[in-house]
Each structure stands twice: as structure tokens, then as C-alpha cells.
Motif scaffolding. Sequence first.
Motif, PDB file in Angstrom:
ATOM      1  N   ASP A 189       0.845  -1.193   0.000  1.00 62.40           N
ATOM      2  CA  ASP A 189       0.000   0.000   0.000  1.00 62.40           C
ATOM      3  C   ASP A 189       0.882   1.246   0.000  1.00 62.40           C
ATOM      4  N   GLN A 190       0.369   2.311  -0.598  1.00 64.63           N
ATOM      5  CA  GLN A 190       1.164   3.532  -0.712  1.00 64.63           C
ATOM      6  C   GLN A 190       1.038   4.386   0.557  1.00 64.63           C
ATOM      7  N   VAL A 191       1.400   3.768   1.668  1.00 59.97           N
ATOM      8  CA  VAL A 191       1.349   4.435   2.964  1.00 59.97           C
ATOM      9  C   VAL A 191       2.642   4.140   3.704  1.00 59.97           C
ATOM     10  N   LEU A 192       3.293   5.186   4.199  1.00 54.41           N
ATOM     11  CA  LEU A 192       4.508   5.037   4.982  1.00 54.41           C
ATOM     12  C   LEU A 192       4.189   5.393   6.426  1.00 54.41           C
ATOM     13  N   GLU A 193       4.286   4.410   7.308  1.00 60.58           N
ATOM     14  CA  GLU A 193       3.971   4.623   8.711  1.00 60.58           C
ATOM     15  C   GLU A 193       5.243   4.922   9.499  1.00 60.58           C
ATOM     16  N   ILE A 194       5.196   6.022  10.245  1.00 62.95           N
ATOM     17  CA  ILE A 194       6.377   6.504  10.987  1.00 62.95           C
ATOM     18  C   ILE A 194       5.937   6.883  12.391  1.00 62.95           C
ATOM     19  N   ASP A 195       6.728   6.516  13.371  1.00 64.83           N
ATOM     20  CA  ASP A 195       6.378   6.847  14.756  1.00 64.83           C
ATOM     21  C   ASP A 195       6.350   8.357  14.973  1.00 64.83           C
ATOM     22  N   ASN A 196       7.433   9.042  14.586  1.00 63.93           N
ATOM     23  CA  ASN A 196       7.514  10.483  14.817  1.00 63.93           C
ATOM     24  C   ASN A 196       8.418  11.109  13.762  1.00 63.93           C
ATOM     25  N   LEU A 197       7.859  11.944  12.922  1.00 64.56           N
ATOM     26  CA  LEU A 197       8.615  12.593  11.854  1.00 64.56           C
ATOM     27  C   LEU A 197       9.664  13.564  12.373  1.00 64.56           C
ATOM     28  N   ASN A 198       9.498  14.008  13.609  1.00 58.43           N
ATOM     29  CA  ASN A 198      10.401  15.030  14.143  1.00 58.43           C
ATOM     30  C   ASN A 198      11.627  14.465  14.853  1.00 58.43           C
ATOM     31  N   VAL A 199      11.704  13.158  14.972  1.00 57.48           N
ATOM     32  CA  VAL A 199      12.897  12.541  15.556  1.00 57.48           C
ATOM     33  C   VAL A 199      14.114  12.883  14.705  1.00 57.48           C
ATOM     34  N   GLN A 200      15.205  13.245  15.344  1.00 52.93           N
ATOM     35  CA  GLN A 200      16.424  13.620  14.630  1.00 52.93           C
ATOM     36  C   GLN A 200      17.553  12.639  14.935  1.00 52.93           C
ATOM     37  N   ARG A 201      18.332  12.350  13.901  1.00 52.05           N
ATOM     38  CA  ARG A 201      19.460  11.438  14.069  1.00 52.05           C
ATOM     39  C   ARG A 201      20.640  11.910  13.216  1.00 52.05           C
ATOM     40  N   ASP A 202      21.813  11.548  13.660  1.00 56.40           N
ATOM     41  CA  ASP A 202      23.024  11.798  12.877  1.00 56.40           C
ATOM     42  C   ASP A 202      23.231  10.577  11.978  1.00 56.40           C
ATOM     43  N   ASN A 237      11.531  13.546   8.917  1.00 54.31           N
ATOM     44  CA  ASN A 237      10.773  14.289   7.912  1.00 54.31           C
ATOM     45  C   ASN A 237      11.667  14.689   6.745  1.00 54.31           C
ATOM     46  N   GLU A 238      12.919  15.083   7.048  1.00 53.93           N
ATOM     47  CA  GLU A 238      13.861  15.423   5.985  1.00 53.93           C
ATOM     48  C   GLU A 238      14.234  14.183   5.166  1.00 53.93           C
ATOM     49  N   VAL A 239      14.374  13.051   5.831  1.00 51.64           N
ATOM     50  CA  VAL A 239      14.664  11.806   5.119  1.00 51.64           C
ATOM     51  C   VAL A 239      13.528  11.471   4.162  1.00 51.64           C
ATOM     52  N   VAL A 240      12.293  11.546   4.655  1.00 56.09           N
ATOM     53  CA  VAL A 240      11.126  11.239   3.818  1.00 56.09           C
ATOM     54  C   VAL A 240      11.027  12.216   2.654  1.00 56.09           C
ATOM     55  N   SER A 241      11.291  13.491   2.902  1.00 61.13           N
ATOM     56  CA  SER A 241      11.242  14.495   1.825  1.00 61.13           C
ATOM     57  C   SER A 241      12.238  14.175   0.724  1.00 61.13           C
ATOM     58  N   ASN A 242      13.426  13.696   1.106  1.00 55.43           N
ATOM     59  CA  ASN A 242      14.414  13.298   0.107  1.00 55.43           C
ATOM     60  C   ASN A 242      13.939  12.087  -0.684  1.00 55.43           C
ATOM     61  N   TYR A 243      13.317  11.147  -0.023  1.00 53.25           N
ATOM     62  CA  TYR A 243      12.800   9.977  -0.740  1.00 53.25           C
ATOM     63  C   TYR A 243      11.690  10.367  -1.710  1.00 53.25           C
ATOM     64  N   ARG A 244      10.888  11.354  -1.341  1.00 51.47           N
ATOM     65  CA  ARG A 244       9.816  11.805  -2.246  1.00 51.47           C
ATOM     66  C   ARG A 244      10.393  12.295  -3.579  1.00 51.47           C
ATOM     67  N   LEU A 283      23.841  12.910   2.392  1.00 45.38           N
ATOM     68  CA  LEU A 283      22.649  12.137   2.726  1.00 45.38           C
ATOM     69  C   LEU A 283      21.842  11.794   1.476  1.00 45.38           C
ATOM     70  N   GLU A 284      21.709  12.770   0.570  1.00 40.02           N
ATOM     71  CA  GLU A 284      20.893  12.549  -0.628  1.00 40.02           C
ATOM     72  C   GLU A 284      21.429  11.387  -1.466  1.00 40.02           C
ATOM     73  N   SER A 285      22.737  11.289  -1.591  1.00 39.92           N
ATOM     74  CA  SER A 285      23.343  10.199  -2.364  1.00 39.92           C
ATOM     75  C   SER A 285      23.167   8.858  -1.660  1.00 39.92           C
ATOM     76  N   SER A 286      23.323   8.874  -0.351  1.00 40.67           N
ATOM     77  CA  SER A 286      23.131   7.643   0.425  1.00 40.67           C
ATOM     78  C   SER A 286      21.717   7.111   0.239  1.00 40.67           C
ATOM     79  N   LEU A 287      20.729   7.995   0.363  1.00 44.70           N
ATOM     80  CA  LEU A 287      19.337   7.573   0.246  1.00 44.70           C
ATOM     81  C   LEU A 287      19.029   7.054  -1.160  1.00 44.70           C
ATOM     82  N   ALA A 288      19.590   7.707  -2.181  1.00 40.13           N
ATOM     83  CA  ALA A 288      19.386   7.236  -3.549  1.00 40.13           C
ATOM     84  C   ALA A 288      19.978   5.844  -3.744  1.00 40.13           C
TER      85      ALA A 288
END
Length: 297
Positions: A189-202, A237-244, A283-288
Motif C-alpha cells: 500500500d502507498q502508505v509510509l507509517e512513521i512513529d515520529n517525523l520530528n525525531v532527529q538522528r546523525d 521528515n527530511e529523510v522522507v522528503s528526500n525519498y519523495r 545524505l541525498e546520495s546515500s538515500l538514492a
Amino acid sequence: MNQPPKILITGAGGFTGRHACRHFSQAGFDVTAIARTNTPDSQVKVEYCNLTDQDAVASLVKKTKPKYLLHLAGQNHVGQSWLDPVSSLENNLLSTLYVIEALRHEHPECKICVAGSVLQFDLNDLSALPHPYSLSKTLQVLIAQAWEILYNMQIIIAKPSNLIGPGFSKGVCSIFAQKIADMEASKADQVLEIDNLNVQRDFLDVRDVVRAYEILLTKGESGEVYEVASGRSYSLNEVVSNYRKLTAIDFEIKSRVNEKINTKLDLNPAKMMSLGWKPVIPLESSLADILNFYRCK
């Protein structure tokens, strides 16, 4: 003619281990990959060994006599540590003790890099202990540091941040990528479930990390702890935006919690960078690369 330096890489069948075998082989090292079951991708020598078997570890070290050891093996899943804490302690603590002790007897001049974790806790504050995995990694590092002091061994601790990159991983960036690849193949299904979009990680690319491990083994100072990180946090949220930007799928996001979280950067890579290392993969290259990996699976 000089022989290439011998290196043992434990946990060679895992996410970081596979990248490490490839990197050190291409860098001209004589690599022996230590795995329990999974075979590394690279064309390197492979020895199968259960590192919680002290006699088997002693035989392995006696046979190989490496100049370097990169110790990556262990149980690295927080959830699994709750289900089976004894196994986590065995795989993270005893395996480290057995391999270091074997080297002390058979080849004490070997230089060792032990991969710790950002999830270690402060031993002076037991109330801060979050889970059995943290306990196992904290004690693992404590053992390594103790043997460096007690027996004058050459042991360095690396403390990496959240590793990402192509390959099978249980990390959040890989989980997102696999789900998106399944969406593209009409398998989810075209749904991405995430606990919290605001969690930040290095987040740090694993290929940058294995470069850091080579520098630590060749230039790092025994007894030191080196934090290996990008020095910057990204929200999910930034990770998801890059995937979009990387897919034509207009997927829906379901976030269970939307509280803003102030995340302090716990890792400082300055000491690592003083050795001449810096992360080079954005990050953008890693995600790609992660998404393309799962598209091909």
C-alpha cells in the motif's frame, strides 16, 4: 616484496562487515573475513567461526596471526536484546573478550579497532540504562579499554553514529526505502507509517565509516575513543522528503506522534577529523543508493 598487511574482520557477513571487506580488499589489505553463517560479497578469504566459542576463537587467531583486527561482530538490534538479553551479552561481550584475549596470547602486537555504539550509557548513572543492548555494548567497550590498560594492548574504540547505505540493514532509512520500492512494484500500500517525523538522528554513510576504520587502524592512538559521525542531525521528515524526490509514488504518511523533539548532537567527530578523515557522501546520495539497492531486490 612487501606482503600486504593481514586484517581480520569479524561480523563480515553483516551490513557494515560486507562494506568493510570490500573496502579493505580494494585498499590492498590481505583480508580474512570472519562470519558465522552469511558469506561476505567480496572476493576475500572466509573463515567461519562462532566467536562465543573460546577454543574456536583461539584456534582462528593462532592460524591467522593478523596485523589488524576490525571487530564488528555482535548482536545489534535493540528489540532482540529485550527478547534475549543473555544472547546479546554473549555475542557482544564474550565474543570481544575471547578474540582480544586470544590475540593477547598469540599475537599481542595486533592493532585492534572495536566498534562501540552511540547507544552506550554512562556507567556512573545506572538509571540512564535504556535497554539490554546498551548494557551489552557498554560492557563490551569497557572490556576492550580494560585490556588496553591492563595488558598494554593496542586497542582503539570507534563510536559510530547511525549507519546508512546500500545493503541489507535494519535501520530506518533502509526500512523506508524497502517500503517505497515495494510500492513502486505494486507490492505494498502507498502508505509510509512513521512513529515520529520530528525525531532527529546523525546519519552517516557506511562507506565513509569503513574509510574511518582504516584510518583508525593505521593512524589512531591506542586507548582513545573516536566518535565517527557527520556532525549534523536530520529529522525523519527530511529523510522522507528526500525519498519523495526519488520516486514517482505520491505516498501517504501516517505519523503516530508529531511532537517536536529537541535532539542534542551527542557525537563530535573532531578527533576523528584530526586524523585526516571527513565524510564525503551526502545524505541525498546515500538515500538514492539505498533505494536503488532495494529496487533491484
